[in-house]
Scaffold this motif. Structure first.
Motif, short mmCIF file in Angstrom:
data_model
loop_
_atom_site.label_atom_id
_atom_site.label_comp_id
_atom_site.label_asym_id
_atom_site.label_seq_id
_atom_site.Cartn_x
_atom_site.Cartn_y
_atom_site.Cartn_z
N CYS A 1 -108.12 58.42 -16.95
CA CYS A 1 -108.97 59.35 -16.21
C CYS A 1 -108.28 60.71 -16.07
O CYS A 1 -107.12 60.78 -15.65
N ASN A 2 -108.99 61.76 -16.40
CA ASN A 2 -108.43 63.12 -16.31
C ASN A 2 -108.33 63.59 -14.87
O ASN A 2 -107.65 64.57 -14.58
N ASN A 3 -109.01 62.91 -13.96
CA ASN A 3 -109.01 63.34 -12.56
C ASN A 3 -107.97 62.57 -11.73
O ASN A 3 -107.07 63.18 -11.16
N CYS A 4 -108.06 61.24 -11.68
CA CYS A 4 -107.11 60.47 -10.87
C CYS A 4 -105.90 60.02 -11.69
O CYS A 4 -104.95 59.47 -11.15
N HIS A 5 -105.95 60.25 -13.00
CA HIS A 5 -104.86 59.92 -13.93
C HIS A 5 -104.55 58.43 -14.02
O HIS A 5 -103.49 58.04 -14.48
N LYS A 6 -105.49 57.61 -13.53
CA LYS A 6 -105.26 56.17 -13.65
C LYS A 6 -105.64 55.69 -15.05
O LYS A 6 -106.47 56.31 -15.72
N ILE A 7 -105.02 54.60 -15.44
CA ILE A 7 -105.37 53.99 -16.72
C ILE A 7 -106.06 52.67 -16.45
O ILE A 7 -105.56 51.84 -15.68
N TYR B 1 -110.20 59.30 -23.06
CA TYR B 1 -109.92 60.21 -21.94
C TYR B 1 -111.23 60.71 -21.36
O TYR B 1 -112.19 60.93 -22.09
N GLY B 2 -111.28 60.86 -20.06
CA GLY B 2 -112.50 61.34 -19.45
C GLY B 2 -112.46 61.12 -17.95
O GLY B 2 -111.39 61.20 -17.34
N ILE B 3 -113.62 60.85 -17.36
CA ILE B 3 -113.73 60.67 -15.92
C ILE B 3 -114.12 59.22 -15.64
O ILE B 3 -115.09 58.72 -16.21
N CYS B 4 -113.37 58.56 -14.77
CA CYS B 4 -113.64 57.15 -14.49
C CYS B 4 -114.82 56.99 -13.52
O CYS B 4 -115.29 57.97 -12.93
N ASP B 5 -115.28 55.74 -13.36
CA ASP B 5 -116.46 55.50 -12.51
C ASP B 5 -116.22 55.85 -11.05
O ASP B 5 -117.14 56.18 -10.32
N LYS B 6 -114.95 55.81 -10.61
CA LYS B 6 -114.66 56.13 -9.20
C LYS B 6 -114.63 57.64 -8.95
O LYS B 6 -114.90 58.09 -7.84
#
Ligand SMILES: [Zn+2]
Ligand SMILES: [Zn+2]
Ligand SMILES: [Zn+2]
Length: 140
Positions: free
Chosen positions: A99-105, A131-136
């Motif tokens: 995730c590009n926002n929270c940086h979690k994998i 890479y992108g934006i996760c559901d959270k």
């Protein structure tokens, strides 16, 4: 979702369970996302020194309990393996999502598609990170 009981996992892999080994698995199994090594060090620093933590992570990787995923900064992240993984043989050919926002994998339940290799090349593992934006983090 796999049942993640640290004591069970250790027993399944014929590893002696120590308090520290259980703690490491607990931290990693707690979240659906992978956890980075610095984050693990921060969370467990009071209980487990760096060298011991490093050793435990290596054992788990060897045994097919955890797999390592590098993020875009080159930091190691750890996630629980699928039940298909055994000692020395990983089968984690699923897509990872960074995730590009929270940086979690995240480990996605999406398999990496088979790719035809050119003549003369033989691959024994394949990885794919999206890479992108996760559901959270997605704005609703
Ligand atoms: Zn694995
Ligand atoms: Zn996110
Ligand atoms: Zn994974």
């Amino acid at each position: 979702m796999r049942h993640l009981d640290p004591v069970h996992i250790l027993k399944d892999h014929e590893l002696k369970h120590t308090r520290q080994r259980v703690r490491v698995l607990e931290e990693i199994a707690m979240d659906t996302a992978a956890i980075s090594q610095p984050e693990l060090e921060k969370k467990l620093g009071k209980e487990i020194d760096r060298v011991t933590l490093y050793r435990i992570l290596n054992i788990y990787e060897d045994k097919g309990i955890l797999h390592r995923v590098m993020d875009s900064n080159g930091t190691a992240n750890y996630a629980i393996c699928s039940s298909a993984c055994t000692s020395g043989h990983h089968h984690d050919e699923h897509v990872h999502f960074n995730c590009n926002n929270c940086h979690k994998i995240y480990c996605l339940e999406v398999m990496v598609p088979a790719i035809k290799m050119p003549a003369g090349f033989s691959s024994d593992s394949l990885s794919l990170t999206a890479y992108g934006i996760c559901d959270k983090c997605k704005v609703k």
